[in-house]
Design a protein around this motif. Structure first.
Motif, PDB file in Angstrom:
ATOM      1  N   HIS A 270      10.710 -58.882 142.682  1.00 22.55           N
ATOM      2  CA  HIS A 270      10.185 -58.961 141.330  1.00 22.55           C
ATOM      3  C   HIS A 270       8.898 -59.800 141.305  1.00 22.55           C
ATOM      4  N   LEU A 271       9.112 -61.013 141.799  1.00 25.91           N
ATOM      5  CA  LEU A 271       8.102 -61.915 141.645  1.00 25.91           C
ATOM      6  C   LEU A 271       6.998 -61.473 142.606  1.00 25.91           C
ATOM      7  N   VAL A 274       5.103 -59.025 140.314  1.00 18.42           N
ATOM      8  CA  VAL A 274       4.261 -59.499 139.032  1.00 18.42           C
ATOM      9  C   VAL A 274       3.252 -60.936 139.563  1.00 18.42           C
ATOM     10  N   LEU A 275       3.583 -61.326 140.536  1.00 16.74           N
ATOM     11  CA  LEU A 275       2.527 -62.433 141.089  1.00 16.74           C
ATOM     12  C   LEU A 275       1.318 -61.800 141.699  1.00 16.74           C
TER      13      LEU A 275
ATOM     14  N   ASP B 612       7.535 -62.760 133.333  1.00 15.87           N
ATOM     15  CA  ASP B 612       7.269 -62.322 134.408  1.00 15.87           C
ATOM     16  C   ASP B 612       8.100 -63.035 135.596  1.00 15.87           C
ATOM     17  N   THR B 613       7.958 -64.219 135.329  1.00 15.55           N
ATOM     18  CA  THR B 613       8.708 -64.926 136.513  1.00 15.55           C
ATOM     19  C   THR B 613       9.970 -65.585 136.095  1.00 15.55           C
ATOM     20  N   LEU B 737      16.865 -63.775 135.066  1.00 16.88           N
ATOM     21  CA  LEU B 737      16.489 -62.395 135.499  1.00 16.88           C
ATOM     22  C   LEU B 737      17.747 -61.644 135.288  1.00 16.88           C
TER      23      LEU B 737
END
Lengths: 293, 746
Positions: A270-271, A274-275, B612-613, B737
């Motif tokens: 996921h990181l 998005v990053l 997002d993170t 998350l």
């Protein structure tokens, strides 16, 4: 304090290479911020050290005649991010350099040591991957110049021959010229931490189209990786938010994230996505593009 | 004096680097001690094999068979051996089996690695639920280290009648104290006048705990054991009980070798084997009437106590007493258990059980407000304790308590109402950043729980020195909290002297009386009060014996002390703890005055979550507390800021990762405590309310700030994100998350 059997401190590079050829078992020490920790842990017990600190000019940052930027292997991170040439020509490398450790560590830790230590979390590595940097390696017999991505052999392993020293990091003109760049270090805390993920992006934009895009990821696989599929996809495309999202999706391809107590595979993937989005968007902006949807 | 920000007494030496910590103490010929540990969580020790290539004849080796006295660490329950012997059961992965010492520390380290332990492994219990299920039985008859029941009224008939019954389960993780100076001991054992004399210098909070442990270990009388507290680089409870273990280890090596021995842990060993905060699981059930009045509360409070009892019984006790929080409730039942597991024993850590149960209660109150469709502020206002109310133990609130006022002050300072309204508008917009604001209201009991102070019966004193200055005689230690300075201020105030004329005597059991352990937010309030008495007695003695005439000036006082010391040889005056009239406590029924008084607080936090993170940033923080009278505002504010930082760390980042009963992130690089750039501005507000118990009206302050930050931050998170299962700390990005995905996947 440390279990060290001898410390060689040559005054010239030639002397260093000669000593290293005669004693390839020596452990090279630069700033010492990795080597001394390993010694503290009782690894490398009784090792002999070959220090490069007294060799002049190994810590210089220079612009060569052909436009290549040469960063001496012994340049500490503070010098790199404060250096006029880096600020002007490759600010993304300065960004990566200042994200490393804290001020005391950055004052002694060197970029060459950071690379030769082979850690996948090295903040300079993913950026140098994205910049298509070359490494200048020397032995008493001669020198060779190899691309960054041929250097990493596995976690904590690099392709150095016996008696070989990393002398400089070379960033060719085509690696940085006209490129916008951004480095995101993601770590649980904002200082004194090791990256959970490092994303380095450089890109060249003309008329809001990607002329070139390069993405380097740290801690996404056992060694730093480039995201070639995402880069190829971008080439020639118009910069749009959808395009950036697709690039970020493709950036996942070379990743080999795994679950550990630090972070789950799901969270790491996921990181990355998005990053990568954020880093590409920011690099585009800095490269003069616009990805407003 | 009292109320002034006097300069820290030992500050100059610390800044200049001249302060002498344990490892700095010069001791010619000292050996380096090391500990060989079991590495498996449970098994029978069959043999110790000494590898080749090591000159073992040069080493001092100590095993359980060498121990001259009793092989049990003196504690609440004496169940923990100093060393495990052949044929005995290993009960956790860091169990000490063999001690070794050599002049060459590198060789000592090689030798440690060359030892191989032959262990017949047994199935281990590694979590709370397996321990409760007796899978397998590892301790006593039921795996319980301690069980406590507190009852008020009878909740049972209420559940069926009440308009609302709300349940919740909350968990908190282990936490490392992360003092800057790892545990360190130095010992010499030698005959003096034909008698064995055991001396230990160390980084330790409680000299008389170590003193007691050494007496039992060597089977020696009081006079033959001496413990000296050196300058200390932080403790937070981490040097409360553990120094009895490593102090004993250092002394055993010194005794066997006949030489001084240093036993200095490095960070990795310290993190892996020393005590931590107890992990917890709390189940709460509350009943409310239709208006939101709290009718009944049931708490099932469980601590993971590790392999031995250590301080778990008293940590459990404080946690249990704090479990009902700051609310008036007619029917309360608290069932508290500390369960045994095959993990290194947790121990004291700032807050001592209260942060765990208060996290549960303050999260639960927000959950209840949501389910009752009431505002979290209003729900609390309806139910706050006030003067005349009784707490769960039947303790009557005798002070003028205004929790609503305290809460309003904190909410106003952080701009709670405006921010809630603003975030309600901005959060639904696109963009990854969601903001929230939340708070917690809580208390911390000052001093020991129950009859603790009566059992210790602390003594402290004041001594005149030859130069006419005054020294404080107390076994209370300076660990950075400011004890040296605050004690000097209290004595200076009582004697009407400038604080420069009062200093602290070295904390050496040969010189200072037992003022009790330096724990439980008790030093300023409890020992300070005794010192106030001792100082007044000291002055009266000077007057009665004709050395001093009143009124006096600092100069005439100093001259009088110098004259008295010259004439009498020495002049000391002691005071002792006396239970204040009207305090009652029953250890069996857990009824009565659990603490002489409480400090009260409301902490409010603003957070920004990046969806997002899943990173959480604490953007603003307000800490409002009523702590009686503040003795030293700068030191007090420092205590609060540090505690808040530690509390936020526990809430968001600090995770002790365990694998097969061993901590695997035992380094500062991977056990994440916040740095200054990770923390918000912390606004500290003191509300003063003079209380008769402490000197000048002071209450305890040290632990209070650990209790409130985690629930305030998580309540703010819920405000930012809506209803999620935010019932656990640390709430790491990974966990957040997972919680968000639970909602999106229905």
């Amino acid at each position: 304090m440390f279990d060290i059997c001898e410390l060689c401190e040559p005054e010239t590079l030639a002397e260093a290479k000669a000593i290293f050829r005669a004693n390839p078992e020596l452990k090279v020490i630069a700033g010492g911020t990795d080597v001394l920790i390993r010694m503290q842990h009782g690894n490398l017990a009784g090792a002999g050290l070959l220090s490069l600190r007294n060799i002049p000019h190994l810590d210089e940052v220079q612009l060569l005649a052909d436009g290549t930027i040469s960063v001496g292997a012994m340049a500490p991170f503070t010098r790199i991010f404060e250096h006029e040439l880096i600020r002007k020509l490759v600010p993304v490398l300065g960004e990566a350099s200042v994200s490393m450790g804290g001020p005391q560590v950055r004052n002694v830790a060197t970029i060459g040591g950071n690379l030769c230590n082979g850690a996948v979390s090295a903040d300079s590595a993913s950026t140098l991957f994205a910049l298509d940097a070359l490494l200048k390696l020397e032995t008493a017999e001669g020198e060779r110049i190899i691309p960054m991505r041929d250097f990493y052999a596995g976690p904590g392993k690099v392709n150095l021959l016996p008696g070989e020293l990393l002398v400089a990091i070379l960033i060719p003109r085509e690696g940085y010229e006209g490129m916008g760049g951004h480095y995101i270090k993601f770590a649980p805390r904002k200082a004194m931490d090791i990256a959970t993920l490092g994303v380095a992006v450089v890109c060249k934009i003309r008329e809001n189209r990607f002329v070139e895009l390069r993405i380097g990821l740290g801690v996404a696989a056992p060694v730093p990786v480039r995201c070639f599929e995402a880069e190829d996809y971008a080439k020639g495309r118009e910069v749009t938010w959808e395009c950036v999202q697709e690039i970020a999706r493709l950036a996942l391809k070379p990743a080999k994230a795994r679950s550990s107590w630090r972070a789950s595979k799901d969270y790491r993937e996921h990181l990355i996505e998005v990053l990568a989005q954020r880093a590409v968007a920011e690099a585009v902006k800095r490269g003069g593009g616009c990805c407003a949807d | 004096m009292i109320g002034a920000s006097s300069i820290r007494k030992e500050g100059r030496a610390k800044v200049l680097g001249t302060a002498i910590y344990t490892d700095d103490k010069f001791m010619p010929g000292a050996l380096h001690g090391l500990t060989v540990r079991s590495e498996v969580p449970r098994g029978i020790l069959r043999a110790i094999h000494f590898g080749e290539g090591i000159p073992w004849e040069e080493f001092t080796l100590v095993t359980a068979a060498d121990i001259p006295g009793t092989n049990l660490v003196a504690s609440v329950v004496d169940d923990q051996p100093f060393l495990i012997g052949i044929g005995e059961e290993i009960t956790h992965s860091q169990q000490a089996v063999l001690l070794l010492a050599h002049a060459d520390r590198h060789l000592a380290e090689k030798a440690r690695r060359a030892v191989r332990l032959e262990i017949e492994e047994l199935p281990a219990v590694l979590d709370i639920q397996s321990s409760l299920d007796l899978q397998p039985l590892i301790y006593g008859t039921n795996n319980l280290l301690k069980e406590i029941r507190i009852a008020k009224g009878d909740p049972d008939p209420i559940w069926a009648q009440a308009a609302h019954v709300i349940e919740g389960e909350y968990r908190t993780g282990a936490q490392e104290q992360m003092y800057i100076e790892p545990n360190a001991m130095l010992s010499v054992v030698e005959p003096k006048d034909g008698l064995l004399q055991v001396t230990v210098w160390g980084s330790l909070q409680c000299p008389y705990y170590v003193h007691g442990a050494l007496k039992q270990l060597f089977g020696l009388p009081e006079k033959q054991v001496r413990v000296v507290a050196m300058e200390m680089g932080g403790a937070f409870g981490g040097k409360e009980d553990y120094p009895s273990v490593n102090g004993g280890h250092a002394a055993l090596l010194a005794w066997k070798s006949g030489k001084p021995v240093r036993l200095i842990y490095d960070r990795e060993e310290d993190l892996a084997c020393t005590t931590k905060r107890h992990p917890s699981r709390t189940r709460l059930r509350t009943a409310f009437d239709a208006d939101g009045n709290l009718l009944a509360l049931e708490a099932d409070f469980i601590l993971d106590g590790g392999a031995y009892a250590t301080l778990s019984p008293v940590v459990l006790s404080r946690g249990a007493v704090h479990a009902a929080g700051v609310y008036r409730c007619p029917h309360v039942r608290i069932h508290a258990r500390a369960v045994a597991t095959n993990t290194p024993p947790p121990g004291a850590f700032r807050g001592f059980g209260a942060p765990q149960s208060l996290f549960a209660m303050e999260r639960h109150m927000d959950r209840c407000a949501r389910q009752l469709s009431l505002d979290a502020v209003e729900l609390r206002k309806k139910n706050f304790l006030r003067m005349g109310d009784t707490m769960a133990t039947g303790q009557v609130i005798r002070e003028d308590l205004d929790l609503a006022g305290l809460m309003d002050r904190a909410l106003a300072a952080i701009g709670y109402r405006d921010k809630r309204a603003a975030f309600a508008l901005t959060n639904p917009e696109d963009g990854p950043i969601k903001r929230g604001v939340g708070f917690s209201v809580f208390m911390h009991g000052c001093g020991f729980t129950g009859n603790g102070e009566s059992h210790v019966a602390s003594v402290a004193g004041v001594e005149g020195l030859a130069d006419g200055t005054v020294a404080v005689l107390a076994a209370s230690t300076e660990m950075g909290q400011g004890k040296n300075t605050v004690f000097a201020q209290i004595v200076a105030e009582a004697l009407q002297l400038p604080v420069e004329l009062v200093d602290t005597a070295p904390v050496d059991t040969d010189r200072v009386p037992n003022s009790g352990p330096t724990v439980a937010s008790r030093s300023t309030m409890m020992v300070g009060r005794i010192l106030e008495d001792a100082a007044i007695g000291f002055k009266q003695a000077l007057v009665q014996q004709g050395f001093l005439a009143e009124p006096y000036t600092p100069a005439s006082f100093q001259a009088a002390v110098a004259k008295a010391v010259a004439a009498l040889g020495s002049l000391r005056c002691y005071g002792q703890y006396h239970r204040p009239p009207g305090l009652q406590w029953n250890d069996v029924t857990y009824q009565g005055d659990a603490y002489p008084t409480y400090s009260w607080a409301c902490y409010a936090a603003e957070v920004a979550v990046d969806l997002d993170t899943f990173e959480v940033k604490v953007a603003d923080f307000v800490a409002v507390q009523e702590v009686g009278r503040v003795v030293n505002p700068t030191l007090a504010a420092g205590q609060i800021e540090g505690g808040v930082a530690q509390g936020i760390g526990w809430g968001l980042w600090e995770e002790v990762a365990m694998q097969r009963g061993r901590m695997i992130n035992n380094q500062m690089t991977n056990y994440i405590i916040p740095t200054s750039v990770d923390l918000p501005r912390i606004q500290v507000i003191f509300l003063e309310n003079a209380h008769a118990g402490g000197p000048g009206g002071a209450k305890g302050i040290g632990e209070l700030p650990m209790d409130g930050p985690a629930p305030a931050v998580v309540n703010a998170l819920e405000n930012a994100l809506g209803a999620l299962r935010l019932d656990e700390v640390p709430m790491t990005p990974d966990r957040l998350l997972e919680r968000c995905e639970e909602v999106s996947h229905g």
